[in-house]
Design a protein around this motif. Structure first.
Motif, short mmCIF file in Angstrom:
data_model
loop_
_atom_site.label_atom_id
_atom_site.label_comp_id
_atom_site.label_asym_id
_atom_site.label_seq_id
_atom_site.Cartn_x
_atom_site.Cartn_y
_atom_site.Cartn_z
N VAL A 91 4.50 7.77 -18.04
CA VAL A 91 3.40 8.65 -17.63
C VAL A 91 2.11 8.23 -18.32
O VAL A 91 1.03 8.19 -17.72
N ARG A 92 2.17 7.87 -19.63
CA ARG A 92 0.95 7.46 -20.34
C ARG A 92 0.35 6.20 -19.71
O ARG A 92 -0.85 6.14 -19.42
N ASN A 93 1.17 5.18 -19.48
CA ASN A 93 0.66 3.93 -18.94
C ASN A 93 0.15 4.10 -17.51
O ASN A 93 -0.90 3.57 -17.14
N PHE A 94 0.90 4.86 -16.70
CA PHE A 94 0.48 5.05 -15.31
C PHE A 94 -0.81 5.86 -15.24
O PHE A 94 -1.70 5.54 -14.47
N SER B 140 -4.36 -1.84 -20.83
CA SER B 140 -3.41 -0.88 -20.25
C SER B 140 -2.69 -1.48 -19.04
O SER B 140 -1.50 -1.26 -18.83
N LEU B 141 -3.44 -2.25 -18.25
CA LEU B 141 -2.83 -2.89 -17.10
C LEU B 141 -1.78 -3.91 -17.55
O LEU B 141 -0.73 -4.05 -16.92
N HIS B 142 -2.06 -4.60 -18.67
CA HIS B 142 -1.08 -5.56 -19.20
C HIS B 142 0.21 -4.85 -19.61
O HIS B 142 1.31 -5.35 -19.39
N GLU B 143 0.08 -3.66 -20.21
CA GLU B 143 1.26 -2.90 -20.59
C GLU B 143 1.99 -2.36 -19.37
O GLU B 143 3.21 -2.18 -19.38
N LEU B 144 1.23 -2.09 -18.31
CA LEU B 144 1.84 -1.54 -17.10
C LEU B 144 2.57 -2.59 -16.27
O LEU B 144 3.51 -2.27 -15.54
N MET B 145 2.16 -3.86 -16.41
CA MET B 145 2.68 -4.89 -15.52
C MET B 145 4.19 -5.06 -15.59
O MET B 145 4.83 -5.25 -14.54
N PRO B 146 4.86 -5.05 -16.79
CA PRO B 146 6.33 -5.23 -16.77
C PRO B 146 7.04 -4.18 -15.92
O PRO B 146 7.90 -4.52 -15.10
N GLY B 147 6.67 -2.91 -16.10
CA GLY B 147 7.29 -1.88 -15.27
C GLY B 147 6.94 -2.03 -13.81
O GLY B 147 7.77 -1.80 -12.93
#
Length: 489
Positions: A390-393, A198-205
């Motif tokens: 919202v899901r990733n955060f 999840s953190l990997h998906e969050l990193m670009p944003g």
């Protein structure tokens, strides 16, 4: 002749006295060599040097002297010395016996005492310099000096010195913290992996957000300085603020009553009814305001009019006695006015007049709302921006255990110009850094999280990207619970 000599030699070694004498001589020579070896190997030329060290703790006689990890000599003497002009504290002077090949050591040579292993024991590490001036002669001394440029002793913090800074209470706390971290991670490998994913998906944003924050136009530093100034200004009144919070807590505790909850529960209905009443009263209030504005010029005449009215009342008092028979007729007229006020047709007229003003206000609100929806709809309907963010955060903040969320990060620094230029201030962006603060999000493409890494710098929007994004949905069971609570139809 030769046979006779062989017989003589054999008879010599067959003599016990001779053999014993030779054995004793060999043992004495071995003992002598082992005794004097503490001060250097005999018959081998050495290069004698003295070095001053600030602290010779745990360094013993015959300790190794090394250059680049190779043994080149040993410490022969350790002599305490008093403070001098160049060094204001007592120190120790080490007498070294080095290989002759090191002579002479350059004048800018440095040295430090280092730990030989985690089990203890120390050695002296010599770092030869590169000065072309005349080197240190045999028997010379490298001295200490308070000036760092002239001091040859390089300070070194060993692992045992670092551990010695932790007292018993700190060591106990560290052991407890490490144990609790182990308990937190034990048996939670899948959850830990999910958090990393999840953190990997969050990193670009997050990188885009951090890029916006580090932009000079954001003026984040000014905000932080202002916040620091505000905190500094509030520091003198900290006791007052603490007392205020304490009194506030007492007030809220006093408000924790069932009747207050009932009152709050009834507030929505009361507010709705009051809104309706006030909406219906709006035309009347508007007319009243207009009337008041129109009466302002006449207010200046009120004092004179009041004086005249007083004269009229004084003069009309005898007349009022004759007006008593008019009271029944006046009562009948007021009854007719009351009937008109309660007539449904009259009420309907007032409602129609009130709803006309509300309709104008509602139309203006819907026009503004429509403009907002026209701007936001392409990003949401085509790329599901709000749902994905919202899901990733939420997943990055909420996944964890009783000790806290598992949202962690570790900076990976490439000091050759990669992430260093992204972390520290540089004159230009990193060569592989993309800068796209406002990605295109509509039916044509969804740039956020779909940008292709090219290894080269790109400023602005990349080439056309994919329009495929993840679909989001409530977690299992949420809709059912919402229906039970009456929040979902």
């Amino acid at each position: 002749m030769r046979r006779g000599r062989r017989i003589a030699i054999r008879e010599l070694f067959d003599n016990p006295v001779m053999v014993g004498t030779i054995t004793i001589l060999v043992v004495m020579v071995a003992v002598y060599l082992s005794y004097i070896a503490e001060n250097g190997l005999p018959f081998i030329p050495t290069y004698s040097v003295n070095v001053d060290v600030a602290n010779a703790s745990e360094l013993v006689k015959n300790a190794d002297v090394r250059v680049g990890g190779a043994r080149v000599g040993q410490v022969l003497t350790i002599t305490p010395e008093p403070a001098s002009k160049s060094w204001p504290h007592p120190y120790a002077q080490l007498g070294l016996a080095l290989q002759k090949s090191l002579a002479p050591l350059p004048a800018d040579t440095r040295y430090q005492i280092r730990l030989a292993s985690v089990l203890g024991g120390k050695y002296l590490e010599i770092i030869p310099g590169h000065s072309k001036a005349q080197g240190l002669a045999d028997g010379g001394t490298f001295t200490l000096n308070t000036n760092p440029k002239l001091n040859h002793n390089v300070p070194f913090v060993d692992l045992d010195t670092a551990f010695a800074t932790f007292g018993p209470k700190t060591q106990k706390g560290l052991r407890g913290a490490v144990g609790e971290i182990g308990n937190a991670l034990a048996g939670r490998g899948p959850q830990f992996n999910d958090s990393i994913s999840s953190l990997h998906e969050l990193m670009p944003g997050l990188e885009t957000l951090l890029g916006v924050l580090r932009d000079p136009s954001t003026r984040l530093s000014g905000f932080i300085n202002g916040l620091a100034a505000t905190t500094g200004a509030l520091a003198p009144v900290a006791p007052t603020i603490d007392a205020l919070l304490h009194n506030t807590a007492t007030t809220f505790q006093a408000l924790d009553r069932l009747s207050l909850g009932t009152t709050i529960d009834q507030l929505p209905g009361t507010e709705s009814l009051a809104t309706t009443v006030l909406s219906n009263s709006r035309p009347v209030l508007t007319d009243a305001a207009t009337l008041v504005q129109a009466l302002k010029p006449g207010a200046r005449l009120l004092p004179e009019a009041a004086t005249d009215l007083d004269r009229i009342l004084v003069s009309a008092t005898p007349v009022f006695r004759d007006a008593l028979p008019l009271a029944p007729k006046l009562k009948q007229a007021l009854g007719a006015v009351q009937a008109l006020a309660h007539d449904p047709a009259s009420t309907q007229v007032f409602k129609v007049l009130g709803s006309t003003d509300l309709a104008s206000l509602g139309a203006s609100a819907f026009v503004g709302l429509g403009a907002i929806l026209r701007a936001v709809a392409p990003s949401q309907f085509a790329c599901n921006v709000t749902g994905l963010w919202v899901r990733n955060f939420a997943s990055g903040l909420t996944e964890g255990d009783s000790d806290g969320a598992w949202l962690r990060f570790a900076p990976v620094l490439d000091l050759n110009g990669g992430t260093a230029s992204q972390t520290f201030q540089q004159s230009s962006p990193s060569p592989d850094l993309h800068l796209n603060y406002y990605p295109t999000e509509d039916s044509s493409q969804c740039q956020a999280a779909n940008e292709v890494y090219s290894g080269a710098q790109r400023i602005g929007s990349p080439p056309k990207t994919s329009t495929v994004v993840d679909d989001t949905a409530p977690p299992p069971g949420v809709l059912a619970e919402g229906k039970k609570a009456g929040l979902v139809p």
